[in-house]
Scaffold this motif. Structure first.
Motif, PDB file in Angstrom:
ATOM      1  N   SER A  11       0.880  -1.165   0.000  1.00  0.00           N
ATOM      2  CA  SER A  11       0.000   0.000   0.000  1.00  0.00           C
ATOM      3  C   SER A  11       0.925   1.226   0.000  1.00  0.00           C
ATOM      4  O   SER A  11       2.125   1.090   0.244  1.00  0.00           O
ATOM      5  N   ILE A  12       0.382   2.418  -0.233  1.00  0.00           N
ATOM      6  CA  ILE A  12       1.279   3.580  -0.236  1.00  0.00           C
ATOM      7  C   ILE A  12       1.818   3.899   1.154  1.00  0.00           C
ATOM      8  O   ILE A  12       2.831   4.570   1.285  1.00  0.00           O
ATOM      9  N   ASP A  13       1.177   3.338   2.191  1.00  0.00           N
ATOM     10  CA  ASP A  13       1.729   3.538   3.536  1.00  0.00           C
ATOM     11  C   ASP A  13       2.632   2.382   3.963  1.00  0.00           C
ATOM     12  O   ASP A  13       2.977   2.249   5.133  1.00  0.00           O
ATOM     13  N   ASP A  18      -2.919  -6.353   4.861  1.00  0.00           N
ATOM     14  CA  ASP A  18      -3.712  -5.551   5.782  1.00  0.00           C
ATOM     15  C   ASP A  18      -3.701  -6.198   7.165  1.00  0.00           C
ATOM     16  O   ASP A  18      -3.066  -7.242   7.371  1.00  0.00           O
ATOM     17  N   SER A  19      -4.403  -5.620   8.117  1.00  0.00           N
ATOM     18  CA  SER A  19      -4.357  -6.102   9.505  1.00  0.00           C
ATOM     19  C   SER A  19      -4.981  -7.486   9.673  1.00  0.00           C
ATOM     20  O   SER A  19      -4.760  -8.138  10.687  1.00  0.00           O
ATOM     21  N   ARG A  20      -5.729  -7.967   8.686  1.00  0.00           N
ATOM     22  CA  ARG A  20      -6.316  -9.313   8.725  1.00  0.00           C
ATOM     23  C   ARG A  20      -5.476 -10.316   7.932  1.00  0.00           C
ATOM     24  O   ARG A  20      -5.876 -11.461   7.769  1.00  0.00           O
ATOM     25  N   GLY A  21      -4.333  -9.879   7.392  1.00  0.00           N
ATOM     26  CA  GLY A  21      -3.480 -10.770   6.612  1.00  0.00           C
ATOM     27  C   GLY A  21      -3.858 -10.862   5.144  1.00  0.00           C
ATOM     28  O   GLY A  21      -3.316 -11.673   4.411  1.00  0.00           O
ATOM     29  N   MET A  23      -4.530  -9.396   1.132  1.00  0.00           N
ATOM     30  CA  MET A  23      -3.889  -8.566   0.117  1.00  0.00           C
ATOM     31  C   MET A  23      -4.897  -8.093  -0.928  1.00  0.00           C
ATOM     32  O   MET A  23      -4.530  -7.727  -2.032  1.00  0.00           O
ATOM     33  N   ASP A  24      -6.176  -8.108  -0.563  1.00  0.00           N
ATOM     34  CA  ASP A  24      -7.223  -7.731  -1.498  1.00  0.00           C
ATOM     35  C   ASP A  24      -7.163  -6.268  -1.915  1.00  0.00           C
ATOM     36  O   ASP A  24      -7.782  -5.877  -2.901  1.00  0.00           O
ATOM     37  N   ILE A 148      -4.384   3.464   1.024  1.00  0.00           N
ATOM     38  CA  ILE A 148      -3.845   3.532   2.386  1.00  0.00           C
ATOM     39  C   ILE A 148      -4.656   2.544   3.210  1.00  0.00           C
ATOM     40  O   ILE A 148      -5.883   2.610   3.219  1.00  0.00           O
ATOM     41  N   ILE A 149      -3.960   1.620   3.896  1.00  0.00           N
ATOM     42  CA  ILE A 149      -4.692   0.621   4.683  1.00  0.00           C
ATOM     43  C   ILE A 149      -4.515   0.812   6.185  1.00  0.00           C
ATOM     44  O   ILE A 149      -5.190   0.170   6.968  1.00  0.00           O
TER      45      ILE A 149
END
Length: 184
Positions: A11-13, A18-21, A23-24, A148-149
Motif C-alpha cells: 500500500s502507499i503507507d 492488511d491487519s487481517r493478513g 492482500m485484497d 492507504i490501509i
C-alpha cells in the motif's frame, strides 16, 4: 554473479498485507501485470519465505495458468513454473517438484552460495526473510498500490535504519508507483 532483488507490492503507507493478513487491496492493472511479466521473464530464481511461498505456489501453478485465464496471467504462471524456486522454512517437510527447501538457519550461507552460482536476478520475497538477509540484498523494489490501509504487515519489520539511493521510479496509468533503490 547473482543479484538479490527484494520486491514486494505494498500500500502507499508501506504494508504488504492488511491487519487481517489479506492482500485484497492490491488491484493490479494490465500495465502492472506486463511490467511484472517482463521482470519475471528475466528472473533466474525465486527466494521465498514460507508464507509468501504458500500465497504464490497454488495460484500460479494450479489456477491462474489454465486455459481461460487472461493471457498475461497465463504468461506469468508459465514463467513462474519454469523458474527455480527456493522456500526458506523450518516447518515444511516436502514441496512440489521445482522447489527446494532451505532451512532458515542456513539462509545466509545458502543465498551467499546462490549469488555465486547463479548469474542473474534472485528475486527475494517475504519481509521476515528479507530482514534476515538484509546485508545480501542488492536492490529494493517497491510497487506501491494507490491505497492507504493504515496498518498490517510492513515491507520490512521494524529494525535498523538503512539508507538507500533511488535509481528508478515509474508511475503506471493504474495509479501504481514503482521505486527501485540501491545502496549508496
Amino acid at each position: 554473479m547473482g543479484r538479490v532483488i527484494y520486491w514486494m507490492n505494498t500500500s502507499i503507507d508501506g504494508y504488504i498485507e492488511d491487519s487481517r493478513g489479506g492482500m485484497d487491496f492490491m488491484d493490479p492493472g494490465e500495465d502492472f501485470r506486463q511490467a511484472a511479466n517482463d521482470h519475471v521473464r528475466r528472473t533466474a530464481a525465486f527466494l521465498f519465505g514460507r508464507r509468501l511461498y504458500e500465497a504464490m505456489e497454488k495460484p500460479w501453478t494450479q489456477e491462474l495458468g489454465k486455459e481461460g485465464a487472461p493471457a498475461l496471467e497465463r504468461e506469468f504462471a508459465r514463467f513462474y513454473r519454469e523458474t527455480p524456486r527456493y522456500v526458506f522454512s523450518d516447518t515444511l517437510q516436502t514441496v512440489p517438484e521445482g522447489l527446494t527447501i532451505v532451512r532458515r538457519k542456513d539462509a545466509v550461507s545458502a543465498v551467499t552460495r546462490l549469488k555465486q552460482e547463479i548469474d542473474g536476478t534472485l528475486q527475494l520475497g517475504g519481509p521476515e526473510l528479507a530482514a534476515s538477509l538484509l546485508d545480501l540484498i542488492d536492490e529494493f523494489w517497491v510497487y506501491a498500490f494507490p491505497v492507504i490501509i493504515g496498518g498490517g504487515k510492513p515491507y520490512l519489520p521494524v529494525g535498523e535504519e538503512l539508507r538507500l539511493r533511488l535509481v528508478e521510479h515509474r508511475s503506471f496509468a493504474s495509479g501504481i508507483v514503482f521505486r527501485r533503490y540501491v545502496r549508496p
